[in-house]
Design an enzyme around this catalytic site. Structure first.
Site, PDB file in Angstrom:
ATOM      1  N   LYS A 120     -27.965 -35.376  11.080  1.00 17.27           N
ATOM      2  CA  LYS A 120     -27.435 -34.310  10.593  1.00 17.27           C
ATOM      3  C   LYS A 120     -25.828 -34.688  10.532  1.00 17.27           C
ATOM      4  CE  LYS A 120     -27.210 -32.231  14.781  1.00 17.27           C
ATOM      5  NZ  LYS A 120     -26.672 -31.631  15.965  1.00 17.27           N
ATOM      6  N   LYS A 127     -35.498 -29.575  12.573  1.00 21.29           N
ATOM      7  CA  LYS A 127     -34.758 -28.733  13.416  1.00 21.29           C
ATOM      8  C   LYS A 127     -34.159 -27.631  12.842  1.00 21.29           C
ATOM      9  CE  LYS A 127     -32.283 -31.061  16.361  1.00 21.29           C
ATOM     10  NZ  LYS A 127     -31.298 -32.083  16.770  1.00 21.29           N
TER      11      LYS A 127
HETATM   12  O1  LIG Z   1     -28.925 -32.673  18.752  1.00 23.14           O
HETATM   13  C1  LIG Z   1     -28.055 -32.935  19.491  1.00 23.14           C
HETATM   14  C2  LIG Z   1     -26.561 -32.689  19.057  1.00 23.14           C
HETATM   15  O2  LIG Z   1     -26.387 -33.747  17.851  1.00 23.14           O
HETATM   16  C3  LIG Z   1     -25.773 -32.838  20.217  1.00 23.14           C
HETATM   17  O3  LIG Z   1     -24.527 -32.842  19.381  1.00 23.14           O
HETATM   18  P1  LIG Z   1     -23.110 -33.002  20.479  1.00 23.14           P
HETATM   19  O4  LIG Z   1     -23.562 -33.937  21.503  1.00 23.14           O
HETATM   20  O5  LIG Z   1     -21.856 -33.175  19.787  1.00 23.14           O
HETATM   21  O6  LIG Z   1     -23.008 -31.520  20.946  1.00 23.14           O
END
Ligand SMILES: O=C[C@H](O)COP(=O)(O)O
Length: 393
Positions: A28, A86
């Site tokens: 992502k 996702k």
């Molecule tokens: O899919 C999980 C996310 O990337 C969580 O990101 P974060 O821990 O920065 O909220």
């Protein structure tokens, strides 16, 4: 068993979390929001580099102008060869329309639908996702820097999410600025995976690069496949410590403990065996003293501690299941839940109803983990003298 998902932005970070033992490598672009999509060419590059050594997922985004747009985004990401795609949804009719539209990809793309804990998620949508052929659902937070998952939904609500996913046949994921202390609190819920980005990065900043030590910390907090073969209550027993202790005279075979406690916690509960007590909240006070195995070395490390949060969570999870008939059952369920943690040796649970008389009524129970020395006897009979005893009879 719960898996560890680590979100990364490029092939180098993917290798870093692979080396650190992440089970799912998730692609992502954190700079573009909670579910920002990376360029499909970068995703394809990582898929190629990882070469099936781990599962790979990628985000397709969370804000779409139309159902056609969400299909385009998912098809583009699926074409990179990732195992899972996702997609984020709002909990309104527009979100439901996108979920229905994606039903046309059922069987072709493994879809994970993401709901946002800080946007009043409607769990009714889980059934719709399952009907449209999604393989999983996940909770995350939309606004990063504005609280962790547990700030937006308490542990009882998260239990409902995981249970409802299970009921409709969806994998379940939990994420949202999770930090190390959250991990032991969420593992008892048994989600399919816990997801991390910010806490794995240098300076805990999700836009910084991956920090190998932080990956290791989180990895160590989530039992891996090998550990999962062992019954939970015994999985973290330090056999060397126990075996050494077994050399001592029987009177010295005591476990050195420290105490973690929750005192004077008052929660309005639906409790009682009388009809009039149903649908009525009564104040109940909890006092829990938990003796835990003393760490064998000085440590400031999350991996070595038993947090009072786990006691409070155990109470909330049990109360979240609904009306409790007997105060004795409540005390026993709390004791069993807390004792299942491998650090816990013994505990005292005191539960008091405060609204019944001008004073209080209640119950106090003491429980102890009785299995440890028996297990050492079984595994090391010569050390504990059990073998000798057997022979002499
Ligand atoms: O899919 C999980 C996310 O990337 C969580 O990101 P974060 O821990 O920065 O909220």
């Amino acid at each position: 068993m719960t898996l560890m998902l680590a979100s990364v932005t490029n092939p180098a970070e993917a290798e870093a979390v692979w080396a650190g033992g992440a089970d799912i490598i998730d692609l992502k672009d954190p700079a573009k929001g909670a579910l920002g999509a990376l360029d499909a060419r970068v995703v394809a590059e990582v898929v190629h580099a990882i070469a099936k050594r781990r599962l790979v997922s990628a985000t397709a985004g969370d804000s779409f102008a139309s159902p056609e747009a969400v299909i385009d985004a998912v098809v583009t990401m699926a074409a990179t060869g990732v195992d899972y795609v996702k997609v984020g949804f709002s909990s309104d009719e527009a979100g439901a329309d996108c979920i229905r539209a994606l039903g046309s990809l059922a069987g072709k793309v493994k879809l994970v639908g993401v709901l946002f804990a800080d946007r009043e998620p409607d769990l009714a949508v889980l059934r719709l996702m399952a009907e449209q052929g999604f393989v999983g659902a996940m909770l995350d937070t939309a606004a990063k820097g504005d609280g962790r998952l547990l700030d937006h939904m308490d542990v009882a609500a998260l239990v409902r999410f995981v249970d409802q996913c299970r009921e409709v046949g969806l994998l379940s994921g939990l994420a949202g600025s999770l930090e190390a202390p959250d991990v032991p609190r969420l593992l008892p819920l048994q989600p399919t995976y816990l997801g991390f980005r910010g806490t794995l990065c240098h300076g805990r900043s999700r836009n910084a690069s991956i920090d190998a030590a932080s990956v290791r910390m989180i990895r160590d907090l989530i039992p891996c496949e090998g550990d999962s073969q062992i019954a939970p209550a015994e999985s973290r027993i330090d056999w060397r410590f126990l075996a050494a202790r077994a050399h001592a005279a029987p009177s010295e075979r005591t476990i050195e403990t420290d105490r973690v406690f929750v005192h004077d916690l008052v929660i309005p509960c639906s409790i009682g065996a009388y009809d009039f007590e149903r649908g009525l909240k009564q104040n109940v006070r909890f006092n829990i003293d938990v003796d835990i195995k003393r760490a064998q070395h000085h440590s400031d490390d999350m991996r070595d501690i038993f947090s009072y949060d786990l006691i409070v969570d155990a109470i909330k999870i049990i109360l979240g299941r609904g009306h409790v008939e007997l105060i004795e059952t409540l005390a026993r369920d709390i004791a069993e839940s807390v004792l299942s943690h491998p650090h816990v040796v013994r505990l005292c649970v005191r539960v008091e109803k405060l609204d019944v008389i001008c004073g209080m009524v209640g119950v106090e129970i003491k429980r102890e983990r009785a299995t440890e020395l028996a297990a050492v006897d079984r595994l090391f009979p010569s050390l504990t003298g059990a073998a000798g005893n057997t022979r002499s009879h």
